[in-house]
Each structure stands twice: as structure tokens, then as C-alpha cells.
Design a protein around this motif. Structure first.
Motif, PDB file in Angstrom:
ATOM      1  N   GLU A 642       1.038  -1.218  -0.010  1.00  0.00           N
ATOM      2  CA  GLU A 642      -0.012  -0.061  -0.171  1.00  0.00           C
ATOM      3  C   GLU A 642       0.883   1.104   0.079  1.00  0.00           C
ATOM      4  OE1 GLU A 642      -3.382   0.784   2.168  1.00  0.00           O
ATOM      5  OE2 GLU A 642      -3.694  -1.114   2.357  1.00  0.00           O
ATOM      6  N   PHE A 644       0.839   5.192   0.263  1.00  0.00           N
ATOM      7  CA  PHE A 644      -0.197   6.275   0.899  1.00  0.00           C
ATOM      8  C   PHE A 644       0.700   7.659   1.133  1.00  0.00           C
ATOM      9  CE2 PHE A 644      -2.078   9.031   4.101  1.00  0.00           C
ATOM     10  CZ  PHE A 644      -3.387   8.821   3.607  1.00  0.00           C
ATOM     11  N   PRO A 646       0.756  12.287   0.148  1.00  0.00           N
ATOM     12  CA  PRO A 646       0.394  13.495  -0.815  1.00  0.00           C
ATOM     13  C   PRO A 646       1.439  13.138  -2.203  1.00  0.00           C
ATOM     14  CG  PRO A 646       1.524  14.189   1.141  1.00  0.00           C
ATOM     15  CD  PRO A 646       1.091  12.883   1.326  1.00  0.00           C
ATOM     16  N   GLN A 692      -4.654   9.723  -2.947  1.00  0.00           N
ATOM     17  CA  GLN A 692      -3.210   9.559  -2.726  1.00  0.00           C
ATOM     18  C   GLN A 692      -2.850   8.358  -2.051  1.00  0.00           C
ATOM     19  OE1 GLN A 692      -2.680  12.570   0.253  1.00  0.00           O
ATOM     20  NE2 GLN A 692      -3.300  11.519   2.089  1.00  0.00           N
ATOM     21  N   GLU A 711      11.954   1.831  -0.168  1.00  0.00           N
ATOM     22  CA  GLU A 711      12.148   2.580   1.076  1.00  0.00           C
ATOM     23  C   GLU A 711      13.798   3.205   0.940  1.00  0.00           C
ATOM     24  OE1 GLU A 711      11.026   3.422   3.639  1.00  0.00           O
ATOM     25  OE2 GLU A 711       9.074   2.199   3.892  1.00  0.00           O
ATOM     26  N   VAL A 723       5.758  10.025   1.335  1.00  0.00           N
ATOM     27  CA  VAL A 723       5.254   8.839   0.959  1.00  0.00           C
ATOM     28  C   VAL A 723       5.342   7.892   2.041  1.00  0.00           C
ATOM     29  CG1 VAL A 723       5.223   6.988  -0.881  1.00  0.00           C
ATOM     30  CG2 VAL A 723       5.874   9.452  -1.286  1.00  0.00           C
ATOM     31  N   LEU A 724       4.393   6.959   2.216  1.00  0.00           N
ATOM     32  CA  LEU A 724       4.421   5.727   3.257  1.00  0.00           C
ATOM     33  C   LEU A 724       4.258   4.407   2.412  1.00  0.00           C
ATOM     34  CD1 LEU A 724       2.292   7.403   5.950  1.00  0.00           C
ATOM     35  CD2 LEU A 724       4.623   7.043   6.104  1.00  0.00           C
ATOM     36  N   VAL A 725       5.191   3.546   2.418  1.00  0.00           N
ATOM     37  CA  VAL A 725       5.219   2.242   1.730  1.00  0.00           C
ATOM     38  C   VAL A 725       4.670   1.158   2.852  1.00  0.00           C
ATOM     39  CG1 VAL A 725       6.400   0.545   0.467  1.00  0.00           C
ATOM     40  CG2 VAL A 725       6.319   3.160   0.041  1.00  0.00           C
ATOM     41  N   THR A 726       3.757   0.375   2.824  1.00  0.00           N
ATOM     42  CA  THR A 726       3.565  -0.702   3.845  1.00  0.00           C
ATOM     43  C   THR A 726       3.342  -1.842   2.931  1.00  0.00           C
ATOM     44  OG1 THR A 726       2.183   1.166   5.099  1.00  0.00           O
ATOM     45  CG2 THR A 726       2.091  -1.168   5.613  1.00  0.00           C
ATOM     46  N   ASN A 727       4.105  -2.802   3.580  1.00  0.00           N
ATOM     47  CA  ASN A 727       4.061  -4.255   3.089  1.00  0.00           C
ATOM     48  C   ASN A 727       2.767  -5.089   3.532  1.00  0.00           C
ATOM     49  OD1 ASN A 727       4.326  -6.804   2.113  1.00  0.00           O
ATOM     50  ND2 ASN A 727       6.609  -6.959   2.451  1.00  0.00           N
ATOM     51  N   ILE A 728       1.911  -5.379   2.702  1.00  0.00           N
ATOM     52  CA  ILE A 728       0.543  -6.058   3.316  1.00  0.00           C
ATOM     53  C   ILE A 728       0.417  -7.373   2.519  1.00  0.00           C
ATOM     54  CG2 ILE A 728      -0.642  -3.826   3.795  1.00  0.00           C
ATOM     55  CD1 ILE A 728      -1.948  -4.087   1.078  1.00  0.00           C
ATOM     56  N   THR A 729       1.452  -7.800   2.173  1.00  0.00           N
ATOM     57  CA  THR A 729       1.422  -9.168   1.571  1.00  0.00           C
ATOM     58  C   THR A 729       0.887 -10.372   2.657  1.00  0.00           C
ATOM     59  OG1 THR A 729       3.450  -8.571   0.240  1.00  0.00           O
ATOM     60  CG2 THR A 729       2.835 -10.969   0.269  1.00  0.00           C
ATOM     61  N   SER A 730       1.408 -10.230   3.631  1.00  0.00           N
ATOM     62  CA  SER A 730       0.868 -11.313   4.608  1.00  0.00           C
ATOM     63  C   SER A 730      -0.584 -11.043   5.010  1.00  0.00           C
ATOM     64  CB  SER A 730       1.563 -11.452   5.856  1.00  0.00           C
ATOM     65  OG  SER A 730       2.755 -11.899   5.660  1.00  0.00           O
ATOM     66  N   ARG A 731      -1.070  -9.967   4.972  1.00  0.00           N
ATOM     67  CA  ARG A 731      -2.505  -9.592   5.635  1.00  0.00           C
ATOM     68  C   ARG A 731      -3.478 -10.016   4.482  1.00  0.00           C
ATOM     69  NH1 ARG A 731      -7.223  -8.211   7.848  1.00  0.00           N
ATOM     70  NH2 ARG A 731      -8.005  -6.444   6.875  1.00  0.00           N
ATOM     71  N   TRP A 732      -2.927  -9.655   3.298  1.00  0.00           N
ATOM     72  CA  TRP A 732      -3.931  -9.946   2.367  1.00  0.00           C
ATOM     73  C   TRP A 732      -3.710 -11.140   1.566  1.00  0.00           C
ATOM     74  CZ3 TRP A 732      -8.575  -6.786   1.274  1.00  0.00           C
ATOM     75  CH2 TRP A 732      -8.346  -5.872   1.910  1.00  0.00           C
TER      76      TRP A 732
ATOM     77  N   ARG B  30       0.912   4.649  10.419  1.00  0.00           N
ATOM     78  CA  ARG B  30       2.016   5.375   9.408  1.00  0.00           C
ATOM     79  C   ARG B  30       1.810   6.785   9.524  1.00  0.00           C
ATOM     80  NH1 ARG B  30       4.540   1.908   6.163  1.00  0.00           N
ATOM     81  NH2 ARG B  30       6.108   3.507   6.851  1.00  0.00           N
ATOM     82  N   GLN B 107      -3.346  -5.061   9.630  1.00  0.00           N
ATOM     83  CA  GLN B 107      -2.401  -6.064   9.356  1.00  0.00           C
ATOM     84  C   GLN B 107      -2.917  -7.204  10.241  1.00  0.00           C
ATOM     85  OE1 GLN B 107      -0.081  -5.988   7.304  1.00  0.00           O
ATOM     86  NE2 GLN B 107       1.364  -4.657   7.445  1.00  0.00           N
ATOM     87  N   GLY B 109      -4.268 -10.696  11.007  1.00  0.00           N
ATOM     88  CA  GLY B 109      -4.135 -11.802  10.195  1.00  0.00           C
ATOM     89  C   GLY B 109      -2.764 -11.995   9.325  1.00  0.00           C
ATOM     90  N   GLY B 110      -2.317 -10.667   8.920  1.00  0.00           N
ATOM     91  CA  GLY B 110      -0.805 -11.061   8.543  1.00  0.00           C
ATOM     92  C   GLY B 110       0.305 -10.767   9.454  1.00  0.00           C
ATOM     93  N   GLU B 165       5.262 -12.345  11.089  1.00  0.00           N
ATOM     94  CA  GLU B 165       4.503 -12.695   9.698  1.00  0.00           C
ATOM     95  C   GLU B 165       3.885 -13.743   9.549  1.00  0.00           C
ATOM     96  OE1 GLU B 165       5.265 -10.877   5.667  1.00  0.00           O
ATOM     97  OE2 GLU B 165       7.186 -10.767   6.443  1.00  0.00           O
ATOM     98  N   ARG B 166       2.685 -13.630   9.175  1.00  0.00           N
ATOM     99  CA  ARG B 166       1.766 -14.933   9.118  1.00  0.00           C
ATOM    100  C   ARG B 166       2.486 -16.009   8.257  1.00  0.00           C
ATOM    101  NH1 ARG B 166      -0.644 -16.568   5.091  1.00  0.00           N
ATOM    102  NH2 ARG B 166      -0.633 -14.623   4.153  1.00  0.00           N
TER     103      ARG B 166
END
Lengths: 966, 183
Positions: A642, A644, A646, A692, A711, A723-732, B30, B107, B109-110, B165-166
Motif C-alpha cells: 500500500e 499512501f 500526498p 493519494q 524505502e 510517501v508511506l510504503v506498507t507491505n501488506i502481503t501477509s495481511r491480504w 503510519r 495487518q 491476520g498478516g 509475519e503469518r
């Protein structure tokens, strides 16, 4: 067989009430609890324990500790067999099984001993000069069979190993008197202190003498809360105060128990109290069983109650001989004579009563074949003088001492040569490591204790550390070699390196001690020259006219002693071999027949083979079924970020080749990610979720490097961007439904009608819900079919799979794995980054030249794309290939060239599959000037065969892209 | 903060209990700059964004009446909110709806929270990671645990929470299982 047990008070380590039986080379013996295998063998009169490495000469126990060069044994049987253990360190257990190494068929009758007959033609470095003609490979199998000593079982190790970490203020390595004093003082001054002791009890060399000071120190350490690890050896010092140590938890016959623990100890201060090794004397026949280090014989007598012989002679070069003679006399061993190379005036103490002192005398020959039966001595320096024969059954070697400076040297400490005692000692402390006791060159007990106390206290209180009061080792003669005597004088007993080998090396102008080591193998092997290094370098110095300080030592490197691979591996076996990423619904896939394989650190389904189906057949079936109906694919590994802020849109324009800032909300676009060299490193789809707010898909294997690259650029270059970069691979998680019936299937499963193809167009993303479950649905396709990539919370993946699979029968749907996906994307001519690309591929090479031309804004890697090499028209470019015969699969990796190799390659095949849709093979490749060569015929060479192929236009399937829209 | 046994995996040996608490909610707060989020967090949770390497416990029924939760520092632009229900993160998300310089990313579940408790907790932890990675109470440290990057929080004198991490949770749990068998 002249060894025997001595009565108490000798044998302070033994529990004579517990008799133990063991097998050595198949024969039963008995020993006592507290024995080592070596002491038990000596007590049973076993003289012949092993064979030397090169010449297979008979060898007996030589020392009493970690320095043992020749008493190596394989311990255990079956899967639990451990090779090359030093018999001097193996604690005796009931039922222990041990066997000699490097001998066949037996240690007594070893066919390899024929090497000894050819010793004259097997000097140092002979293998560098031979085996070249007619071909090395003729000799290789034989030499490989000869190499090594013991044999590993070849079976999985049944024992377990673990690792643990610790952080301490002061770590003391060595449980002798000096180490105990240092630890006690450090702890008294308030430092968190650990003490590592190789032995089962504290006290080191003093422990077996019923020393009251040891008992008092042990009590003092206990009262101070010092953590004491016995049976633990520090094998290496590493950066930033890290010490590696091995704790032996179970005996040699552990049988599946937790056997060893690797300690990683971070210490603010390390105190080395590792003692010293005895330096042997060189004389002809010094490898005969029955020749032993003097200190070892003394320890066997007092600690283990073993008289290694009944009539002893001591060959001396240093001051310790008289003390050992007196000690042995008290234990009941007759000492016939001390044969000292030095003049009388240089010898220290007078000999004990009844012991002859032969000064300026050398051992000229050891009598006896399998065991010492006597010696001949000659006046040193008087060639032709008549020899005198002395009857003895054991010959002790007392050449002085060599402080164990290994850890000091590993830590970066310097050494200095102490001429009087002929030894190297630490030249001040090493970074973070201070030496005390004998390893510092302090041999006088009181001085060592006082110095150790002062060092421990000073380090704990962070005050000035006192200098080392080197001394107490007595005098030792520098020269060890007496020329003119006949017979082999072994410098390195394990590797059969003789004084004449060192002489040959010197003659051939090897002057560096490091080169001497490689050329002669002295100091190599399991003992790493603990008893041979000093003699070797002194000898090299004598032969090249240099003093030892000038010759120097070889670099001391970890490990100090051999360690098991099991200990280094620890728990990293089987499922814990390496961390693999697991799908949220892995169990569900298993239950549905998935063949799980590793892809980019993920364990995921390659295919779902039915009974009797191979992976290839299953993949063909799955790909065909998706094209005809629909397929269900677990895309959870797909990387997800993700973005996020401006400046998110501007940032993505900088990171990707394409322009992404003009995406409207809900729109998605394919992008290529380059590094600063313009090399294609990842690709993916970027979707805009808000003004954004962006969703970025990366490749499954590329998520970590993409997130890290984002990063890095934000933190190092684009620091003004918010800018904020968030790894959401495990979440989704991600469930992908593809095929002409994909939407019908989803609709039947209850998905929102707003996602229908007529409403939601290709390359768009919509947020939706399925009941309470939030969804982010992307219309995109890597298969070329109507595709829905349904992103949802990972814990909801399994319920969705179950929900969809329940209706699969209505739509001729199948589960498909990575292999089917690879087939379909190859049919479509889509690249797979890392498969079709490599570390040289630029975006223009894969057909993105136009995108580059259209983009006016800057992006990472852009400047590199303007370099001449990047603009070279001869670059390898992506092409589609079809075999001319329409049936031969082009081999992946096959080289494209006009003639068979060796020749300049024009390219290579990168992806190749049988297409179930085409009924023919399809392939992708990289070809020089590929974009201009449609219609060209090429040859693909692979392992001696050549296949004709034609450069064709991609894609192979659905060139108009109509199937994407359902 | 305990979501109860539902959905938990549990291991126990003498002196140590290990439980995967699937019920805990995890969200990444964040921010481009802490000042962008400071007022929101204080208003909703009743605490400030934690200092580097620290964890803070908002008071029960904190500023905005949210449930029990924990906030831990991850990096200069990120803090994690761990809570027994979704209310705290929902409240912050609502407060940040119009924000441009900060956001909250769910996050749950992740990230798998693994709670390790008991007298011999330390013996287990030193077999999973370097002691430099083991947090004191109220500390939050990222480190290498059983060859995997994870965040560890000293949630009390008797408990350490590992946030894994899951995708790697099975690996760490396998390592823990084998270690406990030998402890």
C-alpha cells in the motif's frame, strides 16, 4: 602391553566402583566411570589405536587432551556413528563402541601400510608433481577413496542439536586455576561472569592433584553466582566480542538425545585462560606407539590411575622433565633416565634420586616395532660416537611449552617470540580479549593467579588492566632437530610430515610458513598442528637462517577444535531447514491433491495431479481446462504494497517505467521496475484506490526487494517526498478465478454484480464485499483469460476457496497451479521476470521501448538506458519461437547460434512448454536483434543436439486479446 | 489484553506456555512525521506515540473509551497498535479519514501474535534469538527469531509477545515446538 592401573591415590577422576564395558575394534574391554576412551585403552594395554594419514604408520595415544594428533576413532555405530573423535576427549560410557580410522581391513593389518614402503617417493608435495599424466581423472577416484580419516555413517543423524545465545560482562574461557581466579575476581567486582571449561570439572591441570585451592575456588565461584559451563569449548572468536562455544550435553552414545549446544556468547570482555600445549622433541622413530608427551603420561597416572609404562625415559629439551620425573616416581612409575639435549648448565632442577641425567645427549633410535622396547642415545653434536642403549617401555617427550594463543590470535592479537622458553606469547591484549595464565606465557602458579585476579577485577571495574608477567615456563632449547641421525623424525604426526619434508620445502625455497603449511600439510587436519606448529616453524627458521620471530606463525582461524556439522546446523533440518513462506490455505490445497513445490521461497501448488498423472500432464490438463471453462488459483504469494501520501503518485512515476500519476481512481496499469542501472528487476500492477492511495502488486518473489528498494529511494534520494510504503502481503490473501466462465462462477458464488465484466472493465480495481468480508477485486489476467484477482484478508482465503470449489462442478472448473499458469502466460507471450529476463535485461529488450519514448518524466534507471550499450541494436530481445517440426519442445537454456557450440551465441531459450491450446510447442527466448527477426529460422543447440526453430509473432493464443474480456 | 482461547494454538512445557493469539488485532499506524499523528493517538488512546524501541499500554478505557491495547514503536514512521478488538484501530481510522500525512493499515491476520509466558520463558527465548533481540519489559525490538525477522515485545515481567509475519509463523512455531521438547 605394559600399561596397567595404579592404585589410589592415583586415579582421582575415576569412580572405581563403576566398571564399564566397551568395544574397541570389535574387542571387549573394561574401564571405569571417569575414564576417557584413551585412558581406558591405555589401561587395557592397547598400544595401537590408529594409523597415520599418508603412510598408514601405526600410532598410539600421544597426548591427553584436545591436542591429540593421532588417537582418532569413529565412535558409535549405524546412524549414530561419529567419525574422527579424539579418544582423549571421549568420555567412557557403558556399551561404547569405537573403531580405529584410516585402516583396512584392520588396524593391526592395514593394507594402506604399503604406502610406508614407498615413503621415499612420497615426500612433501608429491601430489603436486604427480598424477598429471596421462590424466588426473584416472587417479581421482583412488585418491578420493584414500582421502579423509574416519567415515561418516551416511545416514541421517539421529541426534539433535540446538543453539542458544547469551550476553555477559566477562566471559572466561578455561576452567584452570587462572581462569577460576579471573572469573571469581570479575564476579566479585560485580560483573555478570560466565566460565567455560572443557573438562567435566574445574581446575584444569591442577584438578587431578587433589588441590585444595581448586575446591576453595569452586566454592567461591558458586557463591558469587558465576555461570559455569563444563564440557564446553570455545572454538572461535568473532567480530564484536562474539564467542562461539560448543557445549557437549550427551555422551558419544547419545542415541537421539540433545547432543550438543552451540553457544553464541556476546561478551563485553573476554578472558582467555586456555593453558598451553606441550611441545614434543624431534628424534628418529618419534611416532612409535609408546612415545608420548610427558605431561600426558603424568596426567594419565594421577588423574586416571594409568601407568602408561613401567620403565620410562624422558627425552627432554626443556626444564619440565625433572618435575615430571619426580611426579611419575611418586606415582609408582620408574623413570630410568632423562635424555636432555642441553648442556648440564642449562638444565633446571636436578633430577630425582635414582634418575640418570644424560645431558647433551639425543635419542638416536627408538627400538621396538609395535611398541617402544628401548632406545639408543648418542651424544649430541658428536658424530660417530658410540650409542648407548636404554631399556624402557615408554618414552616421554618434553620439549617445553606452546601457549594456546589461538583465540588471542583469532581476535586479532599480536604475538611475540620468547627466546628463553622458545615459545610465542601474546604481545599485550587482543581487541576485547585478555590472556591470563599459561596461554599468556605466565606459568608460575602464584603469578598466574595474581595476574588473573587483577585482570578479572580491572575488566569488571573498567580500570587499567595490568601487563602480563610472562615467565615460569623455564628454559627450553630452541633447536629441535638433530641432523645426521637416520630415521624419520616426525614433525606432524597426523599428516606424516617429517623434518626432511620441511627440509625439502626449504630447499625448494618455501620461506613463508603459510606456504610451508600448504606444501607439506604440516599443521593441517583435525589437530591443526597443536603439537607440531612450533617445531615446524622453528625448523624452517633453522633451515632458512631466520629466527622464529621472523618466520612467524600461520594464521590461527576458527574453529580451535573440530566441531560437528550437526552443531552448526542446529535445528535447521527437515521442515526447519529454511524458513519457507506458507499459504494461508496450505492444508486445503494438500487436501485437494496439490503437489507443493518451492517457488521464490514460497511453498505453493505446482499442480494438482490426479491419480497416475505426472506434473506435466496435470499442468496440461489444468491449462486446457482454464481456457475452456474456469480455473481457481491461489495467488496469495503475489506481493502487495500500500502506497499512501500526498506524493505517492509522483513517487510511483519515479519508480516505474510507465506513467502512473494519471491513473484515475479504480484504474490499474502494468509497470516495470528498474534498478539504477536500468536493469529490469520486477514488474507488477499498480491500481489507484484514492487520490493519494495506491495498491501495488509485485511478483511473488520480488516483494521484499521491491519494498526495500522503495524505502531506500525514499530514505536516500527522494527525501522530500511524503510517501508511506506498507507491505501488506501477509495481511491480504489472493484468490484468482480465470477462464471464460469466471464471472458466471463468481456470480453463482454470490459476488456483487458490480464486478461483472460488462460493468467492471479489464485493468480496474474495485473494493467490494462478500458478506462481511472486505474484498479488493482486480480485473487483470496473467493467463490471457477473463480474470479476477480477488484480494481478501488472509484468514478468509480458505473459506472463499471452499465456497467457490463447492460450485466448481457447475462450470467445468479446475484448480490450477504454477505450472499451468506458466504454460498459459507463455502462450500469451507475457514475460516472467527472472525467467525470461536476467541481470542484463533492459525494458527495451522486452518490448517496452515505446513506453520509454513516451515518458518524459524522470524515473529510476532512465539515465542508464541512454548509455551506448543500452542502445546497441544487437542486444538480446524477447522473441517467440516455434520449432520447425511443430512437435519438438525447445529446451530451456538452449543456445541459439548458427553453428553448434563453441561459438558466439545469438541468444537462448527462456521459457518453453507444450501448448494444449495450440497442440504444439511454444517458447520464448532472448535473441540478438530479436525485434527485427520475425520469420527468421534459427538453430537451438542443447547437449549435442540441434533443433530448428522459427522466430514467430507473439502471442501464440488470442492475438487480439478478446478472451481477456470474457 | 487477551482474546481468549478461541482460535489459539497452545504449547506447554514445564515453566513455559506458548500460545498463538489469532484473536488479536494488529494495525500499522503510519505517519510522515509523528506530529501528524500525535494528537489523534493521544485523543483516541490516551497515550503518546511510544519512544523508539518502546511499547506503551494505553489505560483501559483510554482517551476515547477504547478497549485494552498496546502501542509499540517500529520505526520513525510507524507504530503498531495491538488490541483485543477492532475498536481502537477503527477509532483511529475514523480520525484519520481526511488526513494526508498519516494513515492506518490493518495487518490483522498478516501478523501472528505468539504469547510466551512462564518462569522459563528466558530459556526458550535465548534458543530462538540473540539476547540482543530479547526485549525487557516495555521494550519492542525487531530481531532475527529462528532465522525469521520478527518483533518482540516485553509485555510484562512474565510475558513476551512475538509478532511474526503469518507466512513464517509455522516455521517459528515448529522451532519453538522442538525447542520446548528439549527444554
Amino acid at each position: 602391553m605394559s600399561a596397567s592401573r595404579l592404585p589410589a591415590p592415583c586415579g582421582t577422576r575415576l569412580d572405581r566402583t563403576r566398571s564399564l564395558s566397551f568395544l574397541f575394534n570389535g574387542r571387549p574391554y573394561r574401564g571405569y566411570a571417569g575414564d576417557t576412551l584413551a585412558s581406558a585403552l591405555l589401561a587395557n594395554g592397547v598400544d595401537l589405536v590408529g594409523r597415520s594419514f599418508k603412510l598408514h604408520r601405526p600410532r598410539g595415544i600421544y597426548s591427553c587432551g584436545v591436542e591429540e594428533p593421532v588417537g582418532l576413532v569413529d565412535v558409535g555405530d549405524g546412524a549414530g556413528r561419529t567419525p574422527n573423535l579424539r579418544a582423549t576427549l571421549v568420555e567412557l560410557e557403558e556399551g561404547l563402541i569405537a573403531n580405529s580410522v584410516n585402516c583396512w581391513p584392520s588396524v593391526g593389518f592395514d593394507l594402506g601400510a604399503v604406502n610406508n614402503l614407498f615413503a621415499r617417493v612420497l615426500p612433501a608435495g608429491f601430489y603436486y608433481k604427480t598424477f598429471k599424466w596421462p590424466n588426473w581423472h584416472w587417479f581421482e577416484p583412488f585418491i578420493r577413496r584414500m582421502a579423509g580419516l574416519g567415515r561418516a555413517s551416511g545416514l541421517p543423524d539421529p541426534d539433535r542439536y540446538e543453539e542458544a545465545s547469551a550476553a555477559v560482562d566477562v566471559l572466561v574461557i578455561g576452567g584452570g586455576i587462572a581462569g577460576m581466579h579471573a572469573a571469581a575476581a570479575a564476579a566479585e567486582a560485580g560483573a555478570c561472569t560466565w566460565l567455560l571449561s572443557l573438562g567435566t570439572r574445574l581446575g584444569g591441570g591442577a584438578a587431578w592433584r587433589k588441590d585444595e585451592e581448586v575446591d576453595a575456588l569452586t566454592r567461591r565461584l558458586g557463591s558469587l553466582g558465576v555461570r559455569i559451563l563444563t564440557r564446553t569449548i570455545a572454538f572461535g572468536t568473532y567480530d564484536h566480542g562474539l564467542i562461539g562455544a560448543c557445549e557437549h550435553l550427551a555422551g558419544a552414545r547419545s542415541g537421539g538425545a540433545l547432543r550438543e549446544r552451540l553457544w553464541k556468547i556476546r561478551a563485553r570482555h573476554v578472558i582467555a585462560a586456555c593453558g598451553a600445549f606441550e611441545r614434543p622433541v624431534l628424534f628418529p622413530g618419534n611416532d612409535t606407539p609408546g612415545v608420548m608427551l610427558a605431561g600426558a603420561v603424568e596426567k594419565y597416572a594421577h588423574a586416571f590411575g594409568v601407568a602408561c609404562g613401567r620403565r620410562a625415559v624422558i627425552a627432554a629439551n626443556g626444564d619440565g622433565a625433572c618435575r615430571v620425573a619426580e611426579s611419575l616416581r611418586l606415582a609408582g612409575v620408574e623413570v630410568v633416565a632423562i635424555v636432555d639435549r642441553r648442556p648440564r648448565a642449562d638444565c633446571g632442577l636436578p633430577p630425582p634420586v635414582g634418575v640418570r641425567m644424560l645431558t647433551e645427549t639425543a635419542v638416536a633410535r627408538v627400538l621396538g616395532a609395535g611398541r617402544v622396547s628401548g632406545i639408543r642415545v648418542v651424544p649430541a653434536g658428536s658424530e660417530g660416537a658410540p650409542p648407548e642403549q636404554l631399556v624402557c617401555d615408554i618414552l616421554l617427550s618434553a620439549g617445553g611449552f606452546a601457549p594456546a594463543v589461538h583465540l588471542h590470535s583469532q581476535a586479532g592479537g599480536k604475538l611475540r617470540w620468547l627466546d628463553e622458553s622458545a615459545m610465542f606469547v601474546p604481545d599485550g591484549p587482543a581487541p576485547g580479549l585478555w590472556s591470563v595464565g599459561a596461554c599468556a606465557g605466565v606459568f608460575a602458579r602464584e603469578a598466574a593467579a595474581a595476574h588473573a585476579e587483577a585482570v578479572g577485577r580491572a575488566l569488571a571495574l573498567r580500570t587499567c588492566v595490568p601487563p602480563i608477567p610472562v615467565g615460569g615456563a623455564g628454559r627450553s632449547r630452541l633447536s629441535t632437530f638433530l641432523p645426521g641421525l637416520k630415521g624419520k623424525q616426525f614433525v606432524d604426526l597426523q599428516n606424516d610430515v617429517t623434518a626432511s619434508d620441511v627440509g625439502l620445502a626449504a630447499l625448494e625455497n618455501y620461506r613463508s610458513v603459510e606456504h610451508l603449511k600448504r606444501y607439506t600439510t604440516t599443521g593441517m587436519g583435525t589437530d591443526q598442528g597443536k603439537t607440531s606448529n612450533i617445531n615446524a616453524l622453528v625448523l624452517l627458521g633453522e633451515l632458512t637462517g631466520r629466527d622464529p620471530a621472523e618466520v612467524g606463525t600461520t594464521k590461527f582461524r576458527p574453529p580451535f577444535t573440530p566441531v560437528t556439522l550437526g552443531m552448526l546446523v542446529g535445528r535447521r533440518i527437515g521442515r526447519l531447514y529454511r524458513p519457507l513462506k506458507r499459504l494461508p490455505a496450505e492444508d486445503w490445497h494438500r487436501a485437494h491433491g496439490a503437489l507443493l513445490e518451492h517457488f521464490g521461497n514460497w511453498q505453493r501448488p505446482a499442480a494438482y495431479p490426479r491419480a497416475e498423472e505426472s506434473l506435466e500432464v496435470a499442468a496440461q490438463r489444468e491449462a486446457g481446462a482454464v481456457r475452456r471453462g474456469a480455473g481457481l488459483f491461489d495467488g496469495s504469494p503475489l506481493g502487495k504494497l500500500e502506497i499512501f501520501g500526498p506524493d505517492a503518485a509522483e513517487f510511483l512515476d519515479l519508480m516505474y517505467v510507465g506513467t502512473l500519476s494519471n491513473l484515475r481512481e479504480g484504474q490499474a496499469r502494468y509497470g516495470l521496475l528498474l534498478n539504477e542501472n536500468g536493469i529490469l528487476v520486477d514488474d507488477g500492477i499498480v491500481a489507484r484506490l484514492g487520490p493519494q492511495h495506491f495498491w501495488v502488486n509485485t511478483t511473488s518473489a520480488g516483494i521484499e526487494r521491491t519494498a526495500a528498494a522503495f524505502e531506500e529511494w525514499l530514505q536516500c534520494e527522494f527525501t522530500d517526498l511524503k510517501v508511506l510504503v506498507t507491505n501488506i502481503t501477509s495481511r491480504w490473501g489472493n484468490v484468482t478465478v480465470a477462464g471464460p466462465k469466471a464471472w458466471q462462477w463468481l456470480a453463482a458464488a454470490g459476488f456483487d454484480a458490480a464486478l461483472a465484466p460488462g460493468v467492471m472493465s479489464h485493468m480496474t480495481m474495485k473494493e467490494s464485499r462478500l458478506g462481511p468480508v472486505p474484498l479488493r477485486v482486480l480485473r487483470a489476467s496473467f493467463s490471457g483469460e477473463l480474470g479476477y484477482e480477488i484480494n481478501l484478508p488472509a484468514d478468509e482465503v480458505r473459506p472463499l476457496l471452499e465456497r467457490l470449489w463447492a460450485r466448481a462442478g457447475d462450470f467445468d472448473a479446475v484448480l490450477y497451479g504454477i505450472e499451468a499458469l506458466e504454460i498459459m502466460r507463455t502462450e500469451k507471450g507475457y514475460i516472467h521476470v527472472g525467467t525470461d529476463t536476467d541481470g542484463t535485461t533492459l525494458p527495451g529488450d522486452v518490448g517496452f521501448g515505446r513506453a520509454l519514448g513516451k515518458k518524459t518524466a524522470n524515473f529510476v534507471g532512465r539515465r542508464s538506458l541512454l548509455r551506448p550499450a543500452a542502445l546497441d541494436p544487437r542486444r538480446f530481445q524477447l522473441v517467440a519461437l516455434a520449432p520447425l517440426d511443430g512437435k519438438t519442445l525447445l529446451p530451456v537454456g538452449g543456445q541459439i547460434a548458427a553453428s553448434p557450440p563453441p561459438t558466439l551465441t545469438e541468444g537462448h531459450v527462456t521459457s518453453s512448454y507444450w501448448s494444449p491450446t495450440q497442440g504444439a510447442p511454444v517458447a520464448l527466448g532472448m535473441l540478438s536483434r530479436g525485434s527485427e527477426r520475425t520469420g527468421d529460422r534459427v538453430l537451438v543447440h542443447h547437449l549435442g543436439s540441434s533443433i530448428g526453430a522459427e522466430v514467430v509473432k507473439a502471442p501464440f493464443v488470442d492475438p487480439q486479446g478478446e478472451r481477456l474480456h470474457g | 489484553m487477551d482474546s481468549g482461547p478461541a482460535g489459539s494454538e497452545f504449547m506447554e512445557t514445564a515453566g513455559v506456555t506458548v500460545r498463538v493469539d489469532r484473536g488479536l488485532h494488529v494495525a500499522a499506524i503510519r505517519y510522515v512525521d509523528p506530529s501528524a499523528i500525535k494528537d489523534v493517538v493521544t485523543a483516541v488512546l490516551g497515550v503518546e506515540i511510544p519512544a523508539p524501541l518502546r511499547a506503551v499500554w494505553p489505560p483501559p478505557a483510554g482517551g476515547a473509551g477504547v478497549g485494552e491495547c498496546l502501542v509499540l514503536w517500529r520505526n520513525p514512521h510507524e507504530s503498531w497498535l495491538i488490541s483485543s478488538d477492532a475498536a481502537p484501530s477503527s477509532a483511529i481510522a475514523a480520525a484519520l479519514r481526511e488526513a494526508t500525512m498519516a494513515c492506518i493499515v490493518d495487518q490483522t491476520g498478516g501478523i501472528r501474535p505468539i504469547r510466551i509466558r512462564g518462569r522459563r520463558r528466558g530459556d526458550l527465548l535465548i534458543r530462538l534469538a540473540s539476547v540482543a533481540s530479547i526485549p525487557a519489559t516495555n521494550q519492542a525490538l525487531a530481531g532475527r527469531w529462528a532465522d525469521v525477522t520478527a518483533v518482540a515485545v516485553g509485555s510484562s515481567d512474565d510475558e513476551t509477545i512475538l509478532l511474526v509475519e503469518r507466512v513464517y509463523a509455522d516455521h517459528i512455531l515448529g522451532w519453538i515446538r522442538e525447542t520446548l521438547a528439549d527444554l
